[in-house]
Design an enzyme around this catalytic site. Structure first.
Site, PDB file in Angstrom:
ATOM      1  N   ASP A 151      -7.951  -5.412   0.109  1.00 41.08           N
ATOM      2  CA  ASP A 151      -8.450  -6.263  -0.973  1.00 41.08           C
ATOM      3  C   ASP A 151      -8.079  -7.731  -0.816  1.00 41.08           C
ATOM      4  O   ASP A 151      -8.579  -8.571  -1.551  1.00 41.08           O
ATOM      5  CB  ASP A 151      -7.909  -5.756  -2.322  1.00 41.08           C
ATOM      6  N   HIS A 168       0.851  -1.186   0.000  1.00 33.77           N
ATOM      7  CA  HIS A 168       0.000   0.000   0.000  1.00 33.77           C
ATOM      8  C   HIS A 168       0.884   1.233   0.000  1.00 33.77           C
ATOM      9  O   HIS A 168       1.941   1.228   0.626  1.00 33.77           O
ATOM     10  CB  HIS A 168      -0.908   0.010   1.237  1.00 33.77           C
TER      11      HIS A 168
HETATM   12  N1  CMC Z   1       4.156  -7.609  -4.780  1.00 35.28           N
HETATM   13  C1  CMC Z   1       5.488  -7.559  -4.961  1.00 35.28           C
HETATM   14  N2  CMC Z   1       6.225  -6.436  -4.862  1.00 35.28           N
HETATM   15  C2  CMC Z   1       5.575  -5.308  -4.519  1.00 35.28           C
HETATM   16  C3  CMC Z   1       4.186  -5.284  -4.300  1.00 35.28           C
HETATM   17  C4  CMC Z   1       3.473  -6.487  -4.434  1.00 35.28           C
HETATM   18  N3  CMC Z   1       2.159  -6.513  -4.247  1.00 35.28           N
HETATM   19  N4  CMC Z   1       3.797  -4.034  -3.986  1.00 35.28           N
HETATM   20  C5  CMC Z   1       4.901  -3.280  -4.025  1.00 35.28           C
HETATM   21  N5  CMC Z   1       5.990  -4.055  -4.339  1.00 35.28           N
HETATM   22  C6  CMC Z   1       7.380  -3.598  -4.410  1.00 35.28           C
HETATM   23  C7  CMC Z   1       7.617  -2.837  -5.702  1.00 35.28           C
HETATM   24  O1  CMC Z   1       8.081  -3.682  -6.733  1.00 35.28           O
HETATM   25  C8  CMC Z   1       8.658  -1.820  -5.282  1.00 35.28           C
HETATM   26  O2  CMC Z   1       9.898  -2.479  -5.239  1.00 35.28           O
HETATM   27  P1  CMC Z   1      11.260  -1.662  -5.634  1.00 35.28           P
HETATM   28  O3  CMC Z   1      11.390  -0.604  -4.575  1.00 35.28           O
HETATM   29  O4  CMC Z   1      12.313  -2.709  -5.552  1.00 35.28           O
HETATM   30  O5  CMC Z   1      11.032  -1.106  -6.993  1.00 35.28           O
HETATM   31  C9  CMC Z   1       8.293  -1.513  -3.826  1.00 35.28           C
HETATM   32  O6  CMC Z   1       7.582  -2.673  -3.356  1.00 35.28           O
HETATM   33  C10 CMC Z   1       7.395  -0.290  -3.666  1.00 35.28           C
HETATM   34  O7  CMC Z   1       6.270  -0.453  -4.532  1.00 35.28           O
HETATM   35  P2  CMC Z   1       5.629   0.724  -5.370  1.00 35.28           P
HETATM   36  O8  CMC Z   1       4.871   0.166  -6.511  1.00 35.28           O
HETATM   37  O9  CMC Z   1       6.669   1.746  -5.658  1.00 35.28           O
HETATM   38  O10 CMC Z   1       4.653   1.323  -4.282  1.00 35.28           O
HETATM   39  P3  CMC Z   1       3.416   2.244  -4.560  1.00 35.28           P
HETATM   40  O11 CMC Z   1       3.142   2.940  -3.302  1.00 35.28           O
HETATM   41  O12 CMC Z   1       3.632   3.080  -5.771  1.00 35.28           O
HETATM   42  O13 CMC Z   1       2.240   1.218  -4.928  1.00 35.28           O
HETATM   43  C11 CMC Z   1       0.515  -0.405  -4.670  1.00 35.28           C
HETATM   44  C12 CMC Z   1       1.325   0.717  -4.004  1.00 35.28           C
HETATM   45  C13 CMC Z   1      -0.691  -0.713  -3.795  1.00 35.28           C
HETATM   46  C14 CMC Z   1      -0.006   0.071  -6.036  1.00 35.28           C
HETATM   47  C15 CMC Z   1       1.424  -1.651  -4.823  1.00 35.28           C
HETATM   48  O14 CMC Z   1       1.825  -2.101  -3.557  1.00 35.28           O
HETATM   49  C16 CMC Z   1       0.725  -2.773  -5.607  1.00 35.28           C
HETATM   50  O15 CMC Z   1       0.779  -2.792  -6.833  1.00 35.28           O
HETATM   51  N6  CMC Z   1       0.072  -3.739  -4.886  1.00 35.28           N
HETATM   52  C17 CMC Z   1      -0.677  -4.771  -5.560  1.00 35.28           C
HETATM   53  C18 CMC Z   1      -2.030  -4.235  -5.980  1.00 35.28           C
HETATM   54  C19 CMC Z   1      -2.972  -4.035  -4.808  1.00 35.28           C
HETATM   55  O16 CMC Z   1      -3.126  -4.886  -3.940  1.00 35.28           O
HETATM   56  N7  CMC Z   1      -3.653  -2.865  -4.801  1.00 35.28           N
HETATM   57  C20 CMC Z   1      -4.649  -2.526  -3.780  1.00 35.28           C
HETATM   58  C21 CMC Z   1      -4.195  -1.387  -2.925  1.00 35.28           C
HETATM   59  S1  CMC Z   1      -5.196  -1.192  -1.450  1.00 35.28           S
HETATM   60  C22 CMC Z   1      -6.752  -0.726  -1.954  1.00 35.28           C
HETATM   61  C23 CMC Z   1      -6.817   0.438  -2.878  1.00 35.28           C
HETATM   62  O17 CMC Z   1      -6.112   1.418  -2.788  1.00 35.28           O
HETATM   63  O18 CMC Z   1      -7.665   0.357  -3.765  1.00 35.28           O
END
Ligand code: CMC
Length: 430
Positions: A365, A307
């Site tokens: 989720d 998140h």
């Molecule tokens: N699985 C594996 N690696 C992950 C995941 C994951 N679910 N989430 C983040 N990472 C890694 C990502 O690869 C990155 O690594 P690095 O620093 O080495 O590049 C690091 O963690 C930070 O991730 P980010 O994408 O830069 O973080 P963000 O804040 O931009 O994105 C997120 C947050 C929720 C989009 C992301 O964690 C994600 O894609 N999660 C899976 C989708 C999901 O469950 N979404 C629902 C979010 S909660 C409800 C809502 O908001 O609707």
């Protein structure tokens, strides 16, 4: 509250004092509003990682400790003692209602549940297999065509009626989309039922036989609506605020929010979790998928994990996991292998160095889809369920945004990296 300023000194020595503002709680913000005027530079923060986009009184999240509060009330307390309609009143009006206020609000919502009959024709135009999120955003967008008697955003009475219509009619629209998908007749709302019961009735009943509402299902859905009701400046809410900041009618702004929610990085994740669990299929495969999620060269991510704000347990996920246990036990549904798979995946990920280091925890989720599935709600409706809960948050934020006398159109700037000025080249010279 304003306190000590940040002093910004440009490489040429020009100094600007940037005021620091404190909220009720949470990190201070640096007000950079005059930066461009005084220094000729913009701030740059793609994805708004360090940027507050507005001032708000509605919801507070402390992602480090896993705290979520609506209007100051911890979500755990609301989940235990309140119900979705009362939480909706709280989000919209800022205070918990008195008994008389709640009764009036409940009556208003119950008596706005029907759609303009013409809107039902809209559904006839969709393909039978259209995704319900596509129908939801299209039909909500069309509401301004049916309810254009109350589109004066400067009129508080119009703003109230808009809020009541969104809250009351979205379940009717969502259920109609589902009925189209499964080829069953549309079921009209029943105003003798409460908010969640009425939605279940529209979703699952048929004219041919009586339908009994399962109290376990009603309780679970109501709880999920509470937990999804608001989450401060998330992607879809910011979209609603941004679209609304132009003065666009509020139904269009909500439709924009629904579209933003659909993405798998946001509300679409609950659907993606079930798709992922089905793909993993068996506990023996978990380590393979955890390895895939960690592999930088593999686009696969563990859906329902991570998140932007929570760097600790998502408090909503903790409550939903409890509810998941309860629902599966009470329904005696044979979905538990899926739940067991999810529990084991969670356990393995939480012990893994990669997830620990990046502070990736299960989010809202991760478990919600298992509950929906146990209740007979199909995967394609999961994000619609999220939208129904979140609709009140979007509405509260739109109202806050539009009532702010200092509000301006949201208009970010950019770092231009395209070609410098060049001259047009005639087609025969290219
Ligand atoms: N699985 C594996 N690696 C992950 C995941 C994951 N679910 N989430 C983040 N990472 C890694 C990502 O690869 C990155 O690594 P690095 O620093 O080495 O590049 C690091 O963690 C930070 O991730 P980010 O994408 O830069 O973080 P963000 O804040 O931009 O994105 C997120 C947050 C929720 C989009 C992301 O964690 C994600 O894609 N999660 C899976 C989708 C999901 O469950 N979404 C629902 C979010 S909660 C409800 C809502 O908001 O609707």
């Amino acid at each position: 509250m304003t306190k000590d300023a940040f002093r910004l000194i440009s490489p040429s020595g020009k100094e600007t004092e940037l005021p620091v503002r404190s909220g009720t709680t949470g990190p201070d913000v640096i007000d950079v509003g005059k930066l461009y005027r005084e220094q000729g530079v913009f701030t740059y923060d793609p994805g708004f990682v360090s940027t507050g986009s507005c001032e708000s009184d509605i919801t507070y999240i402390d992602g480090e400790t896993g705290i979520l509060m609506y209007r100051g009330y911890p979500v755990e307390q609301l989940a235990e003692h309140s119900n979705f309609l009362e939480v909706s009143y709280l989000l919209l009006h800022g205070e918990l209602p008195t008994a008389a206020e709640l009764e009036r609000f409940d009556h208003t919502i119950r008596t706005h549940t029907m759609l303009n009959e013409g809107m039902l024709n809209f559904f006839k135009g969709f393909r039978y297999d259209a995704h319900p999120m596509a129908m939801l955003s299209a039909v909500v967008g069309s509401m301004s065509a049916y309810y254009h008697d109350t589109l004066d955003a400067s009129d508080p009475a119009h703003r109230d009626i808009f809020a009541h219509r969104i809250l009351a009619k979205l379940p009717t629209i969502a259920a109609a989309a589902y009925k189209l998908n499964i080829g069953q007749p549309f079921m009209y709302p029943r105003n003798d039922l409460d908010y969640t019961e009425n939605f279940l009735q529209m979703l699952f009943s048929v004219p041919a036989e009586p339908y009994e509402i399962d109290p376990v299902a009603a309780e679970a859905i109501d709880l999920l609506f509470i937990l999804h009701a608001d989450h401060e400046q998330n992607c879809s809410t910011s979209t609603v605020r941004m679209a609304g900041s132009s003065g666009a009618n509020p139904y269009s702004a909500i439709a924009a929010g629904i579209s933003a929610l659909w993405g798998p990085a946001h509300g679409g994740a609950n659907e993606a979790v079930l798709t992922m669990l089905a793909e993993i299929g068996d506990k023996s495969q978990i380590s393979k998928y955890v390895a895939k999620a960690k592999d930088r060269d593999d686009p696969f991510r563990l859906m329902g994990f991570g998140h932007r704000v929570y760097k600790n347990f998502d408090p909503r996920a903790t409550i939903i996991r409890e509810m998941c246990h309860k629902v599966l036990k009470q329904l005696g549904r044979d979905d538990s292998p899926l739940f067991e798979l999810a529990l084991e995946l969670e356990e393995m990920a939480l012990k893994d160095e990669y997830f620990i280091e990046k502070k990736l925890y299960p989010n809202v989720d991760f478990y919600s889809g298992i509950i929906y599935r146990a209740l007979g709600i199909p995967t394609s409706m999961f994000t619609v369920m999220f939208a129904l809960g979140r609709s009140v948050g979007w509405t509260a934020h739109w109202r806050e945004m539009i009532s702010d006398p200092t509000g301006r159109i949201a208009r970010p700037r950019q770092l231009y990296q395209g070609p410098a000025q060049r001259d047009y080249v005639a087609i025969d010279k290219r």
